[in-house]
Write an enzyme that holds these catalytic residues in place. Structure first.
Site, short mmCIF file in Angstrom:
data_model
loop_
_atom_site.label_atom_id
_atom_site.label_comp_id
_atom_site.label_asym_id
_atom_site.label_seq_id
_atom_site.Cartn_x
_atom_site.Cartn_y
_atom_site.Cartn_z
N ASP A 36 0.97 -1.12 0.10
CA ASP A 36 0.03 0.10 0.14
C ASP A 36 0.95 1.28 0.14
OD1 ASP A 36 -3.38 0.48 1.69
OD2 ASP A 36 -2.21 1.98 0.00
N GLU B 47 -10.74 6.74 4.24
CA GLU B 47 -9.71 5.91 5.02
C GLU B 47 -9.83 6.56 6.59
OE1 GLU B 47 -6.51 5.85 1.31
OE2 GLU B 47 -5.77 5.36 3.41
C1 GLC Z 1 -4.30 4.33 -0.04
C2 GLC Z 1 -5.25 2.92 0.23
C3 GLC Z 1 -5.33 1.97 -0.81
C4 GLC Z 1 -5.01 2.73 -2.23
C5 GLC Z 1 -3.84 3.17 -2.24
C6 GLC Z 1 -3.20 4.25 -3.60
O1 GLC Z 1 -3.78 5.01 1.16
O2 GLC Z 1 -4.78 2.37 1.26
O3 GLC Z 1 -6.56 1.44 -0.79
O4 GLC Z 1 -5.24 1.89 -3.28
O5 GLC Z 1 -3.46 4.23 -1.10
O6 GLC Z 1 -4.15 5.22 -3.65
#
Ligand code: GLC
Length: 606
Positions: free
Chosen positions: A300, A497
């Site tokens: 991530d 988030e």
């Molecule tokens: C974010 C999320 C993830 C996403 C990634 C790219 O922090 O946790 O779900 O795909 O970053 O944006």
């Protein structure tokens, strides 16, 4: 035909003549011959790759800090757009031009390995202005319609392709167990079987073949247990037994793997105190071994930075993550540092070359399967699908099926279409931004008419016949007892988030309560349409409401809500989450012995 003999000094110091053909031709080397099996092509390419080539393939950088020349110089394997990170011209052409510029950079490197472009197309291609915004996953879970969700995956794949991208960081197959979590709406539900059923979206996105028309690579995320953290804290700690982890959170990943999902994204969260980004047992032994996942694992956003609990990342963290089984590292900003650490970790023996080769084999296999070596540039023939009538019609059907009717005293719903006066109020009645929620044009989303579409109010106006007067006031001012009904559209404003975590109150805020009181004071029956990313704590107010519809986050096609309110579609939605009596009950889930306000699976009809 561009033929250039290039001498590449491989890390072995051996001069290797590389005489590539143009992309997609068989005149070049074996790996460029589409008639050969993918495994053969991968094997041939690996023998020609330097350590720098291999390190580059494992590196994913953010578009805002990466130029096409960087892609050439560092052999970068993938670029991403973080939430809301768009080209100056946020149009299909602007996106496709940007994609092609990066791709030309990739193909300018000696081995001409195409790059992949990842984006969070999580409810449509939501970064692209004008795209169809589908209901968020919590609403799709309420539909109990896996075939519909597969069709949404297909439509999303077309809109992603039309903007040039080839990889989406979706679906989130998290099983949300505590509604306080800010990502509850990204979950199809609290029940592993329900989430498993909805992995049809993977087939929609990837098609029957990854090199099929408009197929894009899907990502099952976030592995593993992100929806089970204590207190619903985003990126928190999932403190349960391995048996519970396997029973509740693993099944959707097993299903996604069985559907051939091309990538899996690791969760920021921890399992019993150990960060998932360093968990070799769960990533390598369970996901790749036991489940037989042959795609690639991506971190991530700067996930490796969190391994040692300190800001930034170290070579040791890079080695821990890669040795745990991560194949591609999303290193959005300081990727040059990452490249140096990864190369050094291999040269020092911290990471065996066999691990690097395995990661590259996984990544390259997907690039070959996607057909990127033959068709490296954006397929602009799908640009017309972006926000198309057909896709918006599909989205409206999804909105209809996602509405859950929770109360209907006196059968006030469906409302008669003609006659009398209807009053509409609430912060989300005329606000496409609120009805779309987070991950809409920007990471956090925003209130306001941010994207093209139909507000819930516009849908109501269109559904009510010419014989009906529809009056709107956001705060309800101006209502009197002459109205036959009041529709209050309210709930949550957009978030994403951790910014959506609700460790305290889960009730309606003062603004919404004031609007409701103003409406109720007239004695007019009040129909509440809740626009929210989760169940809210509304038991104390429910008695004063004549009807209640959970609309979730319906997206751009708000007319689907009116279709249910006026009976053009009788509600079929069922709760994907148990609905609490009070926030103090969280977490509350089906069969946990607690008495909910509305049970998992509840939903009325006409
Ligand atoms: C974010 C999320 C993830 C996403 C990634 C790219 O922090 O946790 O779900 O795909 O970053 O944006």
């Amino acid at each position: 035909m561009r033929l250039a003999a290039l001498l590449v000094i491989a890390t072995t110091g051996v001069l290797t003549a590389v005489v590539p053909g143009s992309p997609g031709t068989a005149a070049g080397l074996p790996y460029q011959d589409p008639s050969l099996p993918v495994a053969t092509r991968v094997g041939d390419l690996l023998t020609r790759m330097s350590l720098d080539d291999k390190v580059g393939q494992m590196t994913q950088t953010e578009r805002g800090v990466t130029t096409p020349a960087d892609v050439t110089s560092y052999r970068i394997g993938s670029i991403l757009s973080g939430g809301g990170s768009a080209p100056a011209s946020n149009t299909a052409t602007g996106w496709a031009d940007m994609y092609d510029a990066y791709q030309r950079g990739a193909l300018a490197a000696p081995l001409q390995i195409p790059m992949m472009y990842g984006i969070d197309a999580v409810h449509g291609n939501n970064n692209v202005l004008g795209s169809t915004i589908f209901p968020h996953n919590i609403g799709l879970g309420a539909t109990r319609d896996p075939a519909l969700v597969q069709n949404i995956g297909r439509a999303t794949a077309e809109e992603v392709t039309g903007a040039g991208q080839d990889w989406t960081f979706a679906p989130c197959v998290c099983v949300a167990r505590n509604d306080r979590w800010g990502r509850t709406y990204e979950s199809f539900g609290e029940n592993p079987e329900l989430v498993t059923a909805m992995t049809t979206v993977v087939t929609g996105l990837q098609g029957q073949r990854l090199d099929g028309p408009a197929s894009v690579l899907a990502t099952a995320k976030h592995y593993l247990g992100d929806g089970g953290t204590t207190g619903g804290t985003d990126q928190g700690n999932t403190a349960i037994s391995e048996a519970e982890l396997r029973a509740i959170h693993l099944p959707p990943f097993r299903a996604a793997v069985q559907r051939g999902v091309g990538s899996v994204m690791v969760s920021f969260s921890s399992f019993n105190g150990a960060k998932l980004h360093g968990n070799k047992y769960l990533i390598t032994d369970v996901l790749k071994g036991e489940l037989g996942f042959t795609g690639f694992v991506v971190s991530d956003w700067a996930g490796i930075d969190q391994l040692d609990g300190q800001r930034g990342f170290t070579q040791a963290e890079v080695a821990t993550a890669v040795n745990a089984g991560l194949d591609m590292l999303m290193v959005p900003e300081n990727w040059r540092t990452f490249v140096g650490y990864l190369r050094a970790a291999v040269q020092s023996g911290q990471i065996p070359m066999s691990r690097i080769d395995d990661a590259n084999r996984r990544i390259l296999t997907k690039k070959f399967e996607l057909g990127l070596f033959e068709r490296p540039y954006a397929d602009r023939s799908y640009a017309a699908t972006i926000g198309s009538t057909a896709h918006r019609t599909l989205a409206r059907q999804a909105v209809r099926e996602s509405q859950v009717l929770l109360k209907n005293a006196g059968g006030i719903l469906p409302l008669a279409k003609s006659g009398g006066k209807i009053f509409v109020a609430g912060r989300s009645a005329d606000d496409i931004g609120n009805q779309s929620g987070g991950w809409t044009l920007s990471w956090q989303g925003a209130s306001g008419n941010t994207v093209p579409g139909t507000s819930i109010l516009a849908g109501i106006r269109a559904a009510a016949g010419s014989g009906t007067t529809v009056t709107y006031a956001k705060d309800g001012s101006g209502i009197d007892s002459s109205y036959r009904a009041a529709i209050a559209v309210l709930g949550e404003t957009p978030y994403a988030e951790g910014q959506g975590d609700r460790p305290g109150s889960m009730s309606l805020d003062a603004t919404d309560l004031a609007t409701l009181n103003r409406l109720r004071a007239t004695g007019v029956p009040v129909i509440v349409v809740l626009v929210s990313g989760r169940p809210l704590d509304i038991a104390a107010q429910l008695g004063g409401w004549t009807a209640l519809v959970a609309a979730w986050l319906p997206g751009s096609e708000g007319a689907g809500v009116a279709d249910v309110l006026f009976g053009d579609y009788a509600p079929t939605g069922k709760l994907p989450m148990t609905w609490m009596q009070s926030a103090s009950q969280q977490p509350i889930n089906d069969d946990d012995g607690k008495t909910p306000l509305f049970p998992y699976g509840y939903g009325l009809t006409y």
